[in-house]
Design a protein around this motif. Structure first.
Motif, PDB file in Angstrom:
ATOM      1  N   GLY B 105       0.829  -1.186   0.000  1.00 49.95           N
ATOM      2  CA  GLY B 105       0.000   0.000   0.000  1.00 49.95           C
ATOM      3  C   GLY B 105       0.869   1.244   0.000  1.00 49.95           C
ATOM      4  O   GLY B 105       2.030   1.196  -0.411  1.00 49.95           O
ATOM      5  N   LYS B 106       0.282   2.347   0.454  1.00 49.39           N
ATOM      6  CA  LYS B 106       1.000   3.621   0.447  1.00 49.39           C
ATOM      7  C   LYS B 106       0.948   4.243   1.826  1.00 49.39           C
ATOM      8  O   LYS B 106      -0.031   4.056   2.562  1.00 49.39           O
ATOM      9  CB  LYS B 106       0.346   4.568  -0.566  1.00 49.39           C
ATOM     10  N   VAL B 107       1.970   5.029   2.157  1.00 50.74           N
ATOM     11  CA  VAL B 107       1.992   5.731   3.430  1.00 50.74           C
ATOM     12  C   VAL B 107       1.474   7.144   3.192  1.00 50.74           C
ATOM     13  O   VAL B 107       1.975   7.848   2.320  1.00 50.74           O
ATOM     14  CB  VAL B 107       3.431   5.785   3.983  1.00 50.74           C
ATOM     15  N   ASP B 108       0.438   7.528   3.938  1.00 49.92           N
ATOM     16  CA  ASP B 108      -0.128   8.855   3.690  1.00 49.92           C
ATOM     17  C   ASP B 108       0.668   9.944   4.434  1.00 49.92           C
ATOM     18  O   ASP B 108       1.638   9.657   5.119  1.00 49.92           O
ATOM     19  CB  ASP B 108      -1.625   8.888   4.010  1.00 49.92           C
ATOM     20  N   ALA B 109       0.219  11.178   4.276  1.00 48.80           N
ATOM     21  CA  ALA B 109       0.988  12.313   4.803  1.00 48.80           C
ATOM     22  C   ALA B 109       1.135  12.240   6.321  1.00 48.80           C
ATOM     23  O   ALA B 109       2.117  12.731   6.882  1.00 48.80           O
ATOM     24  CB  ALA B 109       0.307  13.613   4.387  1.00 48.80           C
ATOM     25  N   ASN B 110       0.164  11.595   7.003  1.00 49.00           N
ATOM     26  CA  ASN B 110       0.246  11.511   8.463  1.00 49.00           C
ATOM     27  C   ASN B 110       1.046  10.316   8.947  1.00 49.00           C
ATOM     28  O   ASN B 110       1.085  10.022  10.127  1.00 49.00           O
ATOM     29  CB  ASN B 110      -1.161  11.429   9.057  1.00 49.00           C
ATOM     30  N   GLY B 111       1.634   9.585   8.027  1.00 50.83           N
ATOM     31  CA  GLY B 111       2.428   8.425   8.427  1.00 50.83           C
ATOM     32  C   GLY B 111       1.596   7.175   8.613  1.00 50.83           C
ATOM     33  O   GLY B 111       2.079   6.168   9.115  1.00 50.83           O
TER      34      GLY B 111
END
Lengths: 659, 154
Positions: B105-111
């Motif tokens: 998956g992906k890591v969003d801006a908030n970690g």
């Protein structure tokens, strides 16, 4: 005692394989017919011995003989009988034994059913087979012996991985191995031709049926594996571009290319060197697949208990056979005579295009499969190459190939007329365009890519029907005349059309299941309902399950369409007692060619259950298409021209009646 | 058409097909691959929100929280670092606290790691290879007891 007999039979088979590898080869080089004749005897004897050995192991499984380590590790006395038997090859050692059993089976078939094969060629082919057999028998006896005893004898076995306790295990590996290992025959023929320094159209006629048979089994094996993964793993996916799947898909692509290039060689004596190369490549990819799956370099459900020495052992076998074959090829290919001339626009030209695109597509799959392994070995960096990579590479390679498919059979040998072929395909083109335009009008531009896929499948299906229609003069002659012509068409022509039609069906299934797949997830309590597409699915309640080696819960769902009950479905959660492993069994209901797929998540203490439902449009066509392709292969195989041992057909005034 | 012309046509065709295959492969290799990372790597050099990663480690003890609609929150740890994760869907049968897991998956801006695929091991004795190596790297690999390392709170 029986287990020791099995072990002993395996050692004897190795001794015979070594004899069968050396003596006929020596005889062929020395022109000694007595030594060459040894090949058939040893080939049949090897099969009998390995079959005995396999039967002994099966016996140990059937009676649950827990003094045998392999049985302890993979069986349990309470396991249902079918899984006791299929469990024989549900582990590393047993599956390698099955591999060798099928290898020697093919050897024995060549020995028994090719009476008109020149003795020298036969001796060379069987000796190459015997060497492959010997290498894998040594591998089994040294590092993967299924007959090892255990002391003290445990009271109970550890049972088979529950994911493998499925009827799929009884079917998928044997079919796949028949395909994988079947490629060894064309490889052996290629090596024999290189040693012999002679190759002609007759060679292609002997090789093609074996390749066709292997290809058919490989097609079925891959399709079966895909369906098994689809219903067993519970993710609703039918192809993951997993390295293990690629390992079987690469030989398939290469074997498909080989089938087509062998036609050119048989009819026109062209592409000789290329065909030999493809035969070697196809089996090399099978060996590579065996290495990838069995060595433990990949972690997957296929990689059983791993042991690094096994990987190295298979790698050595791989290097010897592939390296040896390519060295021989490099040394001898130049001496083979050149083939006939042909214009680029011709049947040959179309088949060359097919070969180029198939091998290039195969190469992209190979890169995607090996690149992560190479990168990790070289830099230690770990990456995974998944569906996005293959969608970007394999997909675009397939589009021109699929567009070109219907043209091929309409082009004449030597010099074809593409305009005439195009005219004959106008109807197919019109049908594809009509579907595309109608679809765009109904669904709009967002569906354009999917509609292009549908149009492509229509083009393939109608195109293959057009070919038969043209050849039987459908509509241009009386029905009776067309019927007579149809019955008189060679079976291989029917086979081509049927197989190409099957490709179209599979493409339609792939497009449908990818583009019009919907998925809903919700937490339901008994009595609650969720909807997907036109269906409403209500959770009715829980049903306890109990079987000999697992317990569990099924959840009953009622499916309604417009208020009417159309189906009930019962997905399950099972807990296998011995390895204490939970599994989920999805419930699948087929509507037309589409399927509703219900899978369960956790069941909460208050009965709230996570439920995931997929609607898979036209998904069954993926596998139906594969079945149709195989049927096409079988039809082509039944062509009398290719039937092993059949004499060349004499010219007849009356067409051959349909049998 | 002479033999030479025929050969040139064939070579030209083969060249076009191979060149386009090569072009596609190179393009896809820059775009279609996923890097394997451990929680320590994610915290050390956070990946950009568009970049897909494959995160491997152990499911932290006591971290699984199930919400309605099939939403699951959990944390992936390698003993040195912990990354919170969120997943919508049905988890594999062998997904458990303290066990190995690989998620994509992906890591969003908030970690927060938004997983779209979660893979767990196929049977009791198998631990994903990447996870084993990530744990070895962080010095938390204890094959004898198989227990999860204590989570490190940041």
């Amino acid at each position: 005692m029986i287990v020791e007999l099995g072990h002993y039979a395996l050692v004897l088979a190795l001794a015979l394989a070594l004899a069968g590898g050396t003596l006929p080869l020596w005889g062929a080089l020395r022109n000694d017919t007595r030594l060459m004749a040894v090949a058939s005897t040893t080939a049949v004897a090897q099969f009998i011995l390995v079959a005995l050995s396999f039967a002994a192991l099966t016996y140990a499984y059937v009676v649950s003989d827990f003094s045998v380590l392999n049985v302890v590790q993979n069986s349990h006395s309470l396991k249902p009988m079918i899984y006791k038997i299929s469990g024989v090859w549900g582990n590393h050692e047993g599956s390698m034994l099955l591999w060798v059993l099928i290898l020697v089976l093919f050897g024995a078939l060549v020995a028994l059913f090719s009476a008109n094969l020149p003795l020298r060629l036969k001796a060379l082919v069987l000796s190459v087979q015997a060497w492959i057999g010997a290498a894998f028998l040594i591998f089994i006896l040294i590092s993967s012996n299924p007959f090892l005893r255990l002391h003290p004898v445990p009271f109970e076995g550890r049972d088979l991985n529950p994911l493998l306790q499925d009827v799929g295990l009884a079917i998928h590996p044997p079919l796949l191995y028949l395909g994988y290992v079947g490629c060894s025959i064309s490889f052996a023929f290629a090596i024999a031709a290189l040693i012999d320094g002679r190759i002609d159209a007759a060679w292609a006629r002997w090789v093609r049926p074996w390749t066709l048979a292997a290809w058919g089994f490989l097609t079925l094996g891959i399709a079966m594996g895909s369906y098994w993964a689809y219903y067993e793993l519970g993710w609703g996916g039918w192809w993951f571009w997993d390295p293990v799947e690629n390992a079987s898909f690469m030989p398939w692509l290469s074997a498909t290319a080989l089938l087509h290039s062998a036609i050119v060689m048989e009819k026109r004596e062209a592409l000789k060197i290329w065909t030999i190369l493809l035969a070697i490549l196809t089996f090399s990819l099978s060996l590579l697949g065996t290495f990838l799956v069995r060595s433990g370099v990949l972690t997957s459900v296929h990689a059983f208990a791993t042991d690094p020495t096994r990987g190295i052992f298979i790698l050595i076998i791989l290097c010897i056979f592939i390296g040896g074959a390519f060295s021989l090829f490099a040394a001898r290919a130049g001496t083979l005579s050149q083939g006939g001339l042909f214009a680029p626009i011709s049947r040959e030209g179309a088949l060359v295009l097919n070969n180029l695109l198939l091998t290039a597509a195969c190469a992209t799959v190979l890169v995607g499969t090996l690149y992560p392994l190479a990168l990790e070995a070289l830099t230690g960096e770990k990456i995974s190459v998944g569906a996005p990579f293959f969608d970007m590479t394999f997909g675009p390679m397939m589009v021109p190939l699929l567009i070109a498919v219907p043209f091929g059979p309409f082009l004449a040998w030597k010099r074809g007329d593409i305009v005439a072929a195009g005219q004959r395909l106008l109807f197919a083109f019109g049908a594809a365009m009509a579907v595309m335009i109608l679809g765009l009008a109904l669904m709009g531009t967002p569906a354009a890519l999917a509609l292009f896929g549908v149009a492509l499948s229509v083009w393939l299906m109608v195109g293959s029907i057009s070919e038969i229609a043209f050849r039987v003069k459908l509509g241009r002659a009386s029905l009776a005349e067309s019927w007579r012509r149809g019955a008189g068409l060679p079976r291989s022509a029917w086979g081509t059309a049927v197989a190409h039609f099957g490709v179209g069906v599979t493409v339609l299934g792939v497009v449908g299941a990818t583009a019009w797949n919907s998925e809903e997830i919700a937490t339901l309590k008994p009595g609650e309902a969720m909807s997907i597409g036109a269906y409403s699915v209500t959770m009715d309640g829980f049903v306890p399950l109990s079987a000999s080696n697992y317990t569990g819960t099924a959840v009953r769902f009622t499916v309604r369409e417009g208020g009417n009950v159309v189906a009930t479905m019962e997905p399950e959660k099972r807990l296998y007692t011995v390895p204490n492993t939970p599994t989920t069994e999805a419930a699948i209901k087929t509507f037309g060619f589409s399927q509703l797929y219900v899978s369960l998540g956790d069941i909460g203490t208050d009965g709230a259950t996570v439920v995931r439902i997929y609607w898979k449009t036209l998904v069954t066509l993926i596998w139906i298409g594969a079945l149709i392709m195989t049927a096409g292969g079988a039809l082509s195989l039944s062509d009398r021209r290719l039937r092993v041992g059949a004499p060349k057909p004499a010219r007849r005034a009356v067409p051959v009646p349909a049998e | 058409m002479t033999r030479k012309q025929r050969r040139l046509t064939l070579i030209g065709l083969a060249g076009i097909v191979l060149a386009s295959a090569l072009g596609l492969v190179l393009y896809a290799l820059s775009d279609g691959i996923t890097f394997f990372t451990s929680p320590s790597d994610v915290l050390a050099t956070p990946p950009s929100p568009e970049q897909r990663i494959r995160l491997g480690g152990l499911v932290e003890q006591g971290s699984i929280v199930k919400e309605t609609g099939g939403i699951v929150r959990f944390a992936v740890t390698d003993g040195k670092a912990t990354v919170p994760a969120r997943y919508v869907g049905i988890l594999p049968d062998l997904f458990r606290e303290g066990q190995g897991v690989v998620a994509e998956g992906k890591v969003d801006a908030n970690g927060l790691f938004e997983a779209d695929t979660v893979l767990a091991k196929h049977d009791e004795t198998y631990m994903p290879k990447e996870v084993v190596e990530a744990l070895k790297k962080s010095g938390e690999w204890r094959p004898e007891d198989g227990a999860a390392p204590e989570a490190v709170t940041q």
